[in-house]
Design a protein around this motif. Structure first.
Motif, short mmCIF file in Angstrom:
data_model
loop_
_atom_site.label_atom_id
_atom_site.label_comp_id
_atom_site.label_asym_id
_atom_site.label_seq_id
_atom_site.Cartn_x
_atom_site.Cartn_y
_atom_site.Cartn_z
N ILE A 195 10.51 -3.97 -0.17
CA ILE A 195 11.39 -5.14 -0.22
C ILE A 195 10.88 -6.23 0.72
O ILE A 195 10.87 -7.42 0.37
N ASP A 196 10.44 -5.84 1.91
CA ASP A 196 9.86 -6.83 2.82
C ASP A 196 8.65 -7.52 2.20
O ASP A 196 8.47 -8.74 2.34
N HIS A 197 7.84 -6.74 1.48
CA HIS A 197 6.65 -7.30 0.84
C HIS A 197 7.04 -8.25 -0.29
O HIS A 197 6.45 -9.34 -0.43
N GLU A 253 0.80 -1.23 0.00
CA GLU A 253 0.00 0.00 0.00
C GLU A 253 0.84 1.29 0.00
O GLU A 253 0.52 2.21 -0.77
N PRO A 254 1.91 1.42 0.81
CA PRO A 254 2.68 2.67 0.76
C PRO A 254 3.26 2.94 -0.64
O PRO A 254 3.32 4.10 -1.07
N TYR A 255 3.68 1.88 -1.33
CA TYR A 255 4.20 2.05 -2.69
C TYR A 255 3.08 2.45 -3.65
O TYR A 255 3.26 3.32 -4.50
N VAL A 256 1.92 1.81 -3.50
CA VAL A 256 0.77 2.16 -4.34
C VAL A 256 0.46 3.64 -4.20
O VAL A 256 0.25 4.36 -5.20
N ARG A 257 0.43 4.12 -2.97
CA ARG A 257 0.12 5.53 -2.73
C ARG A 257 1.19 6.44 -3.33
O ARG A 257 0.88 7.51 -3.88
N ALA A 258 2.45 6.05 -3.22
CA ALA A 258 3.53 6.85 -3.80
C ALA A 258 3.38 6.93 -5.32
O ALA A 258 3.60 7.99 -5.92
N VAL A 259 3.00 5.83 -5.94
CA VAL A 259 2.80 5.80 -7.40
C VAL A 259 1.69 6.75 -7.81
O VAL A 259 1.84 7.58 -8.71
N PHE A 260 0.54 6.66 -7.13
CA PHE A 260 -0.60 7.48 -7.52
C PHE A 260 -0.41 8.94 -7.15
O PHE A 260 -0.96 9.83 -7.80
N ARG A 261 0.38 9.23 -6.12
CA ARG A 261 0.65 10.62 -5.77
C ARG A 261 1.50 11.31 -6.83
O ARG A 261 1.50 12.53 -6.93
#
Length: 282
Positions: free
Chosen positions: A191-193, A127-135
């Motif tokens: 990376i953990d994901h 989710e944090p990466y998803v949000r970074a992409v859409f931002r």
């Protein structure tokens, strides 16, 4: 693709339309809440969600997660009614119209392959990466658009755990991880994901190293899916468009390239080792 939802495979794009099935679910939910004599504020407190989330759900602008449907059914004392209303909701809800054909193929596939040189494949994005992409989308998304697209992507990721007999293969350029989209903290979560996903027995994860003189994927990212009747489809996206590939000659060419890349990329075991090294360096 970063993965081609509501805003394209990985990022920006057109806003998804509100689907009829989501609007129907929202209307049923609202009717049950009002029958129970609860305002949105009162209900939100009892069910454990924000008033904003409840309002968006009743407007048909928020995809209800399974745990929410279960909790709402208990609170409103109508579990069978809510389950029936949710029966026609699919992962396609909240997806851009031009992506839905591929999403349908993807949902029925028995094999899914992905090669990405631009961003982490959508199915693997935490989710944090998803949000970074859409931002980073341009034109910028509104808060409501961003939330709908984040939810659509996370909902779609249920394919990974919901279909254990589907063979997934992901080849990701090392540079995509090294880029640190969203910053160091987001990259640690990423990376953990990836390491967690790589533990699933039906997922093969491979990193294409930064230095690879012989590379079969120089034409760009690609996605491949095998249907239950063993037909192969390909899919790719560009800046302002996408293409679904069904011609056997063309899909054969993509399969040949993907097969070559599998031999050029690091093995699953070497990939896990590299990701752990990268995680330690953050």
């Amino acid at each position: 693709m970063v993965d081609g939802e509501d805003a394209g495979v990985g990022g920006g794009g057109s806003e998804p339309e509100v689907s009829d099935s989501l609007k129907t679910f929202g209307a049923v939910h609202k009717a049950l809440r009002e029958t129970a004599g609860l305002t949105q504020e009162e209900y939100a407190e009892v069910v454990g969600y924000s008033v904003h989330a409840v309002a968006k759900l009743e407007q048909g602008r928020r995809f209800p997660q399974p745990k929410y449907i279960q909790r709402a059914g208990e609170v409103l004392e109508a579990p069978r009614v809510l389950r029936a209303a949710a029966r026609n909701l699919t992962r396609k809800q909240g997806l851009a119209s031009w992506f839905q054909q591929w999403a349908g193929i993807e949902e029925e596939a028995i094999s899914l392959y992905a090669y990405e040189c631009r961003a982490i494949p959508g199915l693997l994005q935490p989710e944090p990466y998803v949000r970074a992409v859409f931002r980073s989308s341009l034109p910028p998304l509104t808060d409501d658009q961003l939330e709908r697209q984040v939810e659509a992507r996370l909902e779609r990721q249920r394919l990974l755990t919901g279909k254990q007999n589907v063979a997934f293969s992901f080849i990701i350029e090392q540079a995509v991880v090294e880029r640190r989209t969203g910053g160091d903290d987001v990259t640690r979560v990423l990376i953990d994901h990836l390491l967690q996903c790589g533990e699933l027995r039906n997922i093969q994860l491979q990193i294409m190293p930064l230095r690879q003189p012989d590379h079969a994927g120089l034409d760009g990212s690609m996605y491949l899916a095998e249907t239950p009747d063993h037909q192969w489809f390909g899919y790719f996206e560009g800046q302002q468009g996408s293409a679904l590939i069904s011609d056997p000659k063309d899909t054969s060419a993509l399969l040949q390239r993907y097969g070559k890349m599998r031999s050029q990329a690091l093995s699953h075991e070497a990939t896990v080792s590299l990701l752990k090294q990268m995680r330690g360096a953050l």
